[in-house]
Write an enzyme that holds these catalytic residues in place. Structure first.
Site, short mmCIF file in Angstrom:
data_model
loop_
_atom_site.label_atom_id
_atom_site.label_comp_id
_atom_site.label_asym_id
_atom_site.label_seq_id
_atom_site.Cartn_x
_atom_site.Cartn_y
_atom_site.Cartn_z
N CYS A 115 -14.42 51.72 -23.38
CA CYS A 115 -15.19 51.62 -23.43
C CYS A 115 -16.88 50.72 -22.68
O CYS A 115 -17.48 51.32 -22.29
CB CYS A 115 -16.01 50.44 -24.65
SG CYS A 115 -15.02 50.48 -25.96
N HIS A 252 -23.01 48.55 -23.98
CA HIS A 252 -22.39 49.34 -24.76
C HIS A 252 -22.94 48.51 -26.24
O HIS A 252 -23.25 48.00 -26.71
CB HIS A 252 -21.17 48.96 -24.31
CG HIS A 252 -20.43 49.53 -25.21
ND1 HIS A 252 -19.90 50.64 -25.80
CD2 HIS A 252 -18.86 48.69 -25.84
CE1 HIS A 252 -19.01 50.69 -26.35
NE2 HIS A 252 -18.68 49.52 -26.76
N ASN A 282 -19.79 52.91 -32.97
CA ASN A 282 -19.10 52.68 -31.20
C ASN A 282 -18.70 53.45 -30.99
O ASN A 282 -17.72 54.16 -31.46
CB ASN A 282 -18.40 51.78 -31.60
CG ASN A 282 -17.39 51.19 -29.85
OD1 ASN A 282 -17.69 52.35 -29.24
ND2 ASN A 282 -16.91 50.25 -30.01
O1 UT7 Z 1 -16.12 48.30 -27.66
C1 UT7 Z 1 -14.23 47.64 -28.01
C2 UT7 Z 1 -15.64 46.56 -28.18
N1 UT7 Z 1 -15.38 46.68 -29.41
C3 UT7 Z 1 -16.11 45.23 -29.95
O2 UT7 Z 1 -17.08 44.12 -29.27
C4 UT7 Z 1 -15.51 45.17 -31.65
C5 UT7 Z 1 -15.46 43.18 -31.46
N2 UT7 Z 1 -15.79 42.92 -32.60
C6 UT7 Z 1 -16.21 43.19 -34.01
O3 UT7 Z 1 -17.25 43.90 -33.34
C7 UT7 Z 1 -15.73 41.83 -34.88
O4 UT7 Z 1 -15.23 40.94 -34.50
C8 UT7 Z 1 -16.12 42.72 -36.04
C9 UT7 Z 1 -16.18 43.95 -36.60
C10 UT7 Z 1 -14.62 44.02 -35.84
C11 UT7 Z 1 -15.23 42.32 -37.33
O5 UT7 Z 1 -16.61 41.37 -37.28
P1 UT7 Z 1 -15.53 39.46 -37.93
O6 UT7 Z 1 -17.16 38.93 -38.26
O7 UT7 Z 1 -15.32 39.34 -36.58
O8 UT7 Z 1 -15.18 39.00 -38.89
P2 UT7 Z 1 -13.41 38.98 -39.30
O9 UT7 Z 1 -12.56 39.99 -38.31
O10 UT7 Z 1 -13.27 37.52 -39.08
O11 UT7 Z 1 -13.30 39.18 -41.05
C12 UT7 Z 1 -13.99 38.82 -42.07
C13 UT7 Z 1 -13.83 39.11 -42.88
C14 UT7 Z 1 -12.13 39.26 -43.49
O12 UT7 Z 1 -11.59 38.74 -44.29
P3 UT7 Z 1 -11.08 37.57 -44.88
O13 UT7 Z 1 -9.95 37.45 -44.27
O14 UT7 Z 1 -12.02 36.36 -44.44
O15 UT7 Z 1 -10.80 37.64 -46.69
C15 UT7 Z 1 -11.89 40.41 -43.51
O16 UT7 Z 1 -10.82 41.02 -44.21
O17 UT7 Z 1 -14.03 40.56 -43.80
C16 UT7 Z 1 -12.87 41.18 -44.33
N3 UT7 Z 1 -13.28 42.55 -43.26
C17 UT7 Z 1 -14.45 43.71 -44.92
N4 UT7 Z 1 -14.70 43.28 -45.25
C18 UT7 Z 1 -15.64 44.84 -45.60
C19 UT7 Z 1 -12.85 43.20 -42.29
N5 UT7 Z 1 -13.11 44.12 -42.15
C20 UT7 Z 1 -14.25 44.55 -43.16
C21 UT7 Z 1 -14.50 45.61 -43.43
N6 UT7 Z 1 -15.26 45.63 -45.09
N7 UT7 Z 1 -14.70 47.12 -43.09
#
Ligand code: UT7
Length: 325
Positions: A115, A252, A282
């Site tokens: 990225c 980005h 992204n």
């Molecule tokens: O380009 C390279 C750089 N990349 C990035 O900058 C990405 C950086 N990370 C992020 O943008 C975020 O961490 C994410 C968008 C990937 C995830 O957001 P988050 O607020 O950190 O969510 P999480 O991973 O902590 O997940 C929260 C909950 C989980 O459920 P439980 O364990 O709380 O029951 C996940 O299983 O959301 C669940 N979850 C989803 N639910 C519905 C994860 N993905 C999804 C989804 N739809 N697509």
């Protein structure tokens, strides 16, 4: 040799026709438009057509850029193409673009910083221009991340899209400090200890497969603003500027929460931030040049504006570029 600066002549971009909404994704994984919008700001993304490759999209972006500049391929000395999703393991996708454009001299090669790839490619091209090894360079970011996603993993497949963007740079004599147009500085960094937070579990040498993207989203998120802030601070300090001098931040495009966090960190109003993540998701190395193209085309970024590019990605890699447009 007379000192030169790499000036931006034009930019271009290309997005595949097919729009994939958040609702479309619910056919593949247990997700919802609400979750994706709330956590990322993404509403939709573009997905390459069957058989449409990184080189195809990069060539389209390159042609638009040359058209906007009024240049032809014979004016180019160099193509630097940032991608993590090349058409083939070798040769470089840049050489495929070179051939399709009809450029038969100079050099074309890929750089790979995921990225942060566009900022790395810009940094390399800037150095070639400054040292006189090239006078005109096309810098491209192009990706087909849809081909390396695990479409059963909802934590990653909802986040990415395909596309390509490009910028044409030309060396100009650095004899009038009053007209400081061009690339004022680039800063690039990496820390390979973070491999496991964001990687692809395949490759020619290790598994002889292409593999799928794997990400510890929370871990990447935790580092993103901190790393991007480090890079933007370095850019501003190196040029004796403050965030108040910026006309535009073009970060980005990974997550709207990260983009807003960066704006808060720089105390910049969102009116000075270019965001495309809602419509492009992204697109990795393509995200910054696509955002630049959009903002130049619609008249937001204009000649004389001070523009900060800032990114972070797998590796980890991160970096910034400060440009007087
Ligand atoms: O380009 C390279 C750089 N990349 C990035 O900058 C990405 C950086 N990370 C992020 O943008 C975020 O961490 C994410 C968008 C990937 C995830 O957001 P988050 O607020 O950190 O969510 P999480 O991973 O902590 O997940 C929260 C909950 C989980 O459920 P439980 O364990 O709380 O029951 C996940 O299983 O959301 C669940 N979850 C989803 N639910 C519905 C994860 N993905 C999804 C989804 N739809 N697509």
């Amino acid at each position: 040799m007379m000192p030169v600066r790499a000036q931006v002549v034009a930019c271009g971009g290309y997005l595949p026709e097919r729009v994939f909404t958040n609702d479309d994704l619910t056919r593949y994984v247990a997700t919802s438009d609400h979750w994706i919008q709330q956590r990322t700001g993404i509403r939709e993304r573009r997905i390459a057509a069957a058989g449409e490759t990184t080189a195809d999209m990069a060539t389209r972006a390159a042609r638009t850029t040359l058209d906007r500049a009024g240049f032809t391929a014979s004016d180019l000395d160099l193509i630097v193409l940032a991608t993590a999703t090349p058409d083939e393991t070798f040769p470089a996708t840049a050489t495929m673009v070179q051939a399709r454009l009809g450029m038969t001299r100079g050099a074309a090669f890929d750089v790979h910083a995921v990225c942060t790839g566009f900022i790395y490619a810009l940094s390399v091209a800037d150095a070639f221009l400054k040292t006189g090894q090239a006078r005109t360079a096309l810098v491209i970011g192009a990706e087909t991340f849809s081909r390396i996603l695990d479409w059963t993993d909802r934590s990653t497949c909802v986040l990415f899209g395909d596309g390509a963007g490009a910028v044409l740079l030309q060396a100009a004599p650095l004899n009038e400090p009053a007209t400081d147009r061009g690339v004022l500085s680039t800063h690039i960094y990496s820390d390979g200890r973070h491999h496991d937070a964001l990687y692809v579990d395949g490759g020619p040498s290790r598994t002889q497969t292409v593999g799928c993207l794997r990400m510890e989203g929370k871990e990447v998120f935790r580092h993103a603003i901190h790393r991007m802030a480090e890079a933007s601070d370095a850019a501003l300090a190196a040029n004796g500027k403050t965030a108040a001098d910026l006309d535009w931040l073009v970060p980005h495009q990974a997550n709207m929460r990260i983009i807003e966090g960066m704006a808060r960190r720089l105390e910049l109003s969102m009116d000075h931030v270019v965001a495309t993540v809602d419509r492009h998701a992204n697109t990795s190395a393509a995200s910054i040049p696509l955002a630049l193209f959009e903002a130049v085309e619609d008249g937001r970024i204009r000649p004389g504006h001070l523009v900060l590019l800032d990114g972070m990605g797998g590796g980890f890699t991160w970096g910034s570029a400060l440009i007087r447009w």
